[in-house]
Design a protein around this motif. Structure first.
Motif, PDB file in Angstrom:
ATOM      1  N   TYR A 184      14.729 -16.615  13.296  1.00 44.96           N
ATOM      2  CA  TYR A 184      16.076 -16.485  13.860  1.00 44.96           C
ATOM      3  C   TYR A 184      16.011 -15.996  15.310  1.00 44.96           C
ATOM      4  O   TYR A 184      16.693 -16.522  16.188  1.00 44.96           O
ATOM      5  N   ILE A 242       0.837  -1.206   0.000  1.00 44.44           N
ATOM      6  CA  ILE A 242       0.000   0.000   0.000  1.00 44.44           C
ATOM      7  C   ILE A 242       0.866   1.248   0.000  1.00 44.44           C
ATOM      8  O   ILE A 242       0.595   2.213  -0.694  1.00 44.44           O
ATOM      9  N   SER A 243       1.937   1.201   0.802  1.00 46.20           N
ATOM     10  CA  SER A 243       2.640   2.446   1.086  1.00 46.20           C
ATOM     11  C   SER A 243       3.838   2.740   0.195  1.00 46.20           C
ATOM     12  O   SER A 243       3.922   3.803  -0.396  1.00 46.20           O
ATOM     13  N   ILE A 244       4.771   1.803   0.088  1.00 45.00           N
ATOM     14  CA  ILE A 244       6.001   2.176  -0.624  1.00 45.00           C
ATOM     15  C   ILE A 244       6.398   1.278  -1.795  1.00 45.00           C
ATOM     16  O   ILE A 244       7.080   1.718  -2.697  1.00 45.00           O
ATOM     17  N   HIS A 245       5.996   0.010  -1.769  1.00 44.86           N
ATOM     18  CA  HIS A 245       6.425  -0.885  -2.849  1.00 44.86           C
ATOM     19  C   HIS A 245       5.237  -1.568  -3.518  1.00 44.86           C
ATOM     20  O   HIS A 245       5.056  -2.778  -3.388  1.00 44.86           O
ATOM     21  N   SER A 266      16.222 -17.654  20.303  1.00 40.41           N
ATOM     22  CA  SER A 266      16.833 -17.105  21.528  1.00 40.41           C
ATOM     23  C   SER A 266      15.858 -17.093  22.701  1.00 40.41           C
ATOM     24  O   SER A 266      16.245 -16.762  23.819  1.00 40.41           O
ATOM     25  N   VAL A 287       8.267 -11.276  -0.857  1.00 41.16           N
ATOM     26  CA  VAL A 287       9.540 -10.697  -0.409  1.00 41.16           C
ATOM     27  C   VAL A 287       9.432 -10.277   1.052  1.00 41.16           C
ATOM     28  O   VAL A 287      10.272 -10.632   1.886  1.00 41.16           O
ATOM     29  N   LEU A 346      11.744 -15.005   8.300  1.00 40.50           N
ATOM     30  CA  LEU A 346      13.125 -15.461   8.537  1.00 40.50           C
ATOM     31  C   LEU A 346      13.716 -14.775   9.773  1.00 40.50           C
ATOM     32  O   LEU A 346      14.337 -15.421  10.618  1.00 40.50           O
ATOM     33  N   VAL A 347      13.481 -13.460   9.868  1.00 38.15           N
ATOM     34  CA  VAL A 347      14.020 -12.715  11.020  1.00 38.15           C
ATOM     35  C   VAL A 347      13.376 -13.221  12.314  1.00 38.15           C
ATOM     36  O   VAL A 347      14.061 -13.433  13.328  1.00 38.15           O
ATOM     37  N   ILE A 380      10.988 -12.335   4.387  1.00 38.65           N
ATOM     38  CA  ILE A 380      12.030 -11.659   5.187  1.00 38.65           C
ATOM     39  C   ILE A 380      11.607 -11.570   6.658  1.00 38.65           C
ATOM     40  O   ILE A 380      12.381 -11.926   7.555  1.00 38.65           O
ATOM     41  N   THR A 383       5.853  -4.772  -5.978  1.00 36.70           N
ATOM     42  CA  THR A 383       6.732  -5.856  -5.536  1.00 36.70           C
ATOM     43  C   THR A 383       5.892  -7.049  -5.095  1.00 36.70           C
ATOM     44  O   THR A 383       4.765  -6.882  -4.633  1.00 36.70           O
TER      45      THR A 383
END
Lengths: 392, 345
Positions: B116, B95-98, B120, B105, B112-113, B109, B101
């Motif tokens: 990870y 909606i805002s920047i991409h 912990s 993506v 995955l973050v 991402i 795309t």
């Protein structure tokens, strides 16, 4: 530890490469970006029922090079606004950024057709700034206005900037951004106003055009049911501004018969719209309070006398009341709520509003107005008595 | 988590009912949230010695088999909610920047973050939240202050007695968003000083009321209720409207940064708690091997859950909001009621 470092490296590589931006090496340079300063919308000449978009663009690097802005004009046509902006791309020699326009000029024919469908894209597109200011090209197309207003000494954008800086001196109009406009457009009972810009025909042939703006600001264009229905005259526009608290200043010349002409300037104003309902009949009291200063007098006499000041106040109030009444008459005669009377009723009578709003245009016509104008002299700047009074 | 909802789509749903008065709707949700916090404080107070989770309390009150069915039900619902939130996270970028795309993506991402970080454990997440929450809160307040010059009081009034029913109706969506607090409250074994749950709970609720009211005040005051309900991302639109001194523009990029940070914490916490529910249901010893598998499942569900943003909003309004109320509000209430009837406390 090694595993973590490896994961971190993979993530950094991904963050640079798996995005929508170009890869780092071929990044987009600032000097390749064509920034739009003004956008114009007209009806297409070559596509039936289509839209024509004109972008006025500037390149930052060229501005720095010789102190003058180098402008380009790009024109595109399409079935819709969105389509037209994309259809111009094959002729654009740089990275066009359509979102930086400060002004959106709407051709008169577009405004008369159906305004909503032409500006919808401006609101939806994520790139376009929402404080873009709207103007109607009065009696012309936006293309013609932009081309005519652009001179070798001053771009159209700079000329309009300059005119807006002086907007408060005459208080004929005010700027309207797209959000402000849309807020009123979605209200079925209101008639939004858009300021107009026109070709400055007075200057043509009579004065040296060199270095002077060839465009001028006019009164408001009135939109009803998504269509432009006409323009307010200067005094009607100022009447709207009196009622809607948008008066900054204006100079009036007041004739006081044998006392000559007195030039006064409005210094402060405050107005109220007070709606009321009695016996199912709607009425509105409009109260305008203002202060003014005496800027000049054509005859030499001591103006600071109660009788003269009372007379002056009375005459100024009469002028202001005429302007207020002219705006009210326009609203009633055209069934266009340009003054926000419906909002005043909605705010004061939220419970009754459900009934009142039925058949609002008809009710608007039947509203009884009571206008109360109170002006008072504030001062006369540096001198009380004119220098024309000789020492005896 | 509530900052994310306040910054994203609460304005769309509240303005549908209460229009110009909807900025007051969070005040009506306050009452329901205080009840929820009271129930949890009361239950944990009575199971203090066992250091029980909400799952343990459910098993004790309704029996192991039915309890496991209920917990598994909450787990399934949390999975659906999680997939919706992950999808919203991706849609926010589109909606805002991409806009051009692939949503994959952003979803890949963030997952995955999160995967990870989750290895912990909750302590790392909680510590990160201690840093991120003040940044988010101050950031939101800063953006609201930037919007204030554009706020028109006419857009926020009139408010009269006829707005009470629409306000109660509109508070349903706010209550639904806030009821996700139940997810965090399920991990009673990780809560130290349980006697302070009520004390912290009502303060957190008041903070939610304040920040949500402030966001709605800014959005409705600047855009008007009619435009806010038509927008996909009303707070972003309000922030986009900000032009400070005609110099500073594009402040919306700050909001995106805040929402990325908030989205990360929200998704991480939801996944952690969902895995704890799974662990409790199937008596698993460790959830770490499950993280990767669960994240792949979430990825696919988030893509399958709707074809586009329109469907996602429809799905949220017609299913997610009701589901949250049922699973995160009514179930604790019913468990409490059964516990009382069975004189468990």
């Amino acid at each position: 530890m090694k595993k973590r470092v490896l994961i971190l490296i993979v993530m950094i590589i991904m963050s640079f490469n798996i995005t929508a931006c170009d890869p780092v090496i071929t990044q987009r340079q600032m000097n390749n970006i064509l920034y739009t300063t003004t956008t114009g919308i007209d009806i297409a000449e070559n596509i039936k029922d289509g839209v024509k978009i004109i972008y006025v663009v500037t390149r930052p690097d060229e501005e720095e090079r010789d102190g003058l802005r180098k402008l380009d004009f790009f024109v595109g046509e399409g079935k819709t606004t969105f389509n037209a902006t994309r259809n111009m791309r094959p002729i654009v020699n740089g990275s066009l950024f359509g979102g930086s326009s400060k002004y959106l000029i709407i051709g008169e024919a577009v405004a008369k057709d159906c305004l909503y469908k032409y500006v919808d894209h401006q609101l939806k597109d994520h790139d376009i700034r929402l404080n873009i200011q709207l103007f109607i090209a009065k009696d012309t197309t936006s293309t013609e206005l932009i081309m005519f207003g652009d001179t070798p000494d001053q771009t159209f954008h700079d000329a309009l900037d300059g005119l807006i800086r002086n907007i408060d001196r005459k208080s004929i109009t005010k700027t309207v951004d797209i959000i402000e406009f849309m807020k009123i457009l979605v209200n079925e009972n209101r008639a939004p106003l858009i300021p107009s810009v026109e070709i400055n025909s007075i200057r043509q042939g009579t004065l040296d055009l060199e270095g002077k703006p060839r465009i001028k600001l006019g009164g408001y264009g009135v939109i009803r049911n998504d269509k432009l229905i006409g323009y307010l005259s200067d005094s009607e526009s100022r009447g709207v501004n009196w009622i809607t608290n948008n008066i900054e200043a204006n100079v009036y010349s007041v004739e006081l018969n044998d006392l000559g002409v007195i030039g006064i300037e409005i210094a402060y104003s405050k107005s109220k719209i007070i709606p009321s309902i009695s016996d199912n009949k709607l009425s509105v009291k409009i109260s305008v309070d203002f202060d003014f200063n005496i800027g000049e007098q054509s005859k030499a006499y001591n103006i600071v006398e109660d009788e003269i000041l009372d007379k002056l106040e009375y005459e100024v109030e009469k002028i202001v009341k005429d302007e207020v009444m002219s705006a009210i008459h326009y609203s009633s005669d055209n069934n266009a709520d340009i003054l926000g009377i419906c909002d005043a009723f909605f705010h004061k009578y939220p419970v009754e509003w459900k009934e009142i709003k039925k058949d609002w245009p008809m009710k608007l016509k039947q509203i009884k107005y009571d206008v109360e104008v109170n002006g008072s002299v504030g001062g006369s700047y540096e001198f009380n008595k004119p220098v024309g009074i000789k020492n005896k | 988590m509530n900052l994310i909802f306040a910054g994203r789509d609460v304005a769309i749903y509240v303005t549908k009912n209460a229009k110009q008065a909807s900025w007051l709707s969070p005040i009506f949700s306050l009452f329901f949230m205080l009840i929820l916090y009271y129930l949890f404080t009361y239950m944990y107070g009575n199971y203090k010695d066992e250091n029980a989770t909400f799952m343990d309390i459910i098993y004790d009150i309704v029996g192991k088999f039915i309890g496991k069915v209920i917990v598994f039900g909450i787990f399934l619902w949390t999975t659906i909610l999680l997939a919706t939130e992950v999808r919203y996270f991706g849609e926010m970028f589109l909606i805002s920047i991409h806009p051009n795309t692939s949503i994959n993506v952003f979803i890949i991402i963030i997952l995955l973050v999160v995967a990870y970080t989750l290895r912990s454990g909750i302590v790392t997440l909680a510590r990160m939240n201690e840093i991120i929450l003040p940044i988010l809160a101050i950031g939101f307040l800063m953006l609201i202050i930037f919007i204030l010059p554009f706020v028109k009081l006419d857009s926020l009034t009139p408010i009269s007695y006829i707005d009470i029913i629409p306000l109660i109706k509109s508070s349903y969506s706010t209550t639904s968003c806030w009821s996700i607090a139940t997810v965090i409250l399920m991990l009673g074994d990780l809560i130290n000083n349980k006697e302070k749950t009520w004390d912290i709970g009502w303060k957190a609720t008041l903070f939610n009321v304040f920040i949500t009211c402030a966001v709605l005040f800014a959005v409705i005051g600047s855009l008007g209720a009619a435009l806010a309900k038509r927008a996909n991302f009303p707070f972003l639109l309000s922030v986009k409207y900000v032009a400070l001194f005609d110099i500073i523009e594009k402040v919306e990029s700050l909001l995106i940064v805040f929402l990325i940070m908030g989205g990360f914490i929200q998704i991480s916490i939801l996944i952690y708690v969902a895995l704890q529910m799974l662990k409790s249901t199937f008596n698993l010893a460790n959830t770490t091997p499950m993280i990767s598998i669960y994240i792949v499942v979430i990825y696919y569900i988030s893509l399958l859950i709707s074809g586009n943003l329109f469907d996602l909003q429809k799905f949220t309004h017609s299913i997610i909001y009701h589901g949250n109320i049922i699973f995160y509000f009514f179930i604790p209430f019913i468990i409490f009621y059964i516990g009382k009837v069975r004189r468990k406390f």
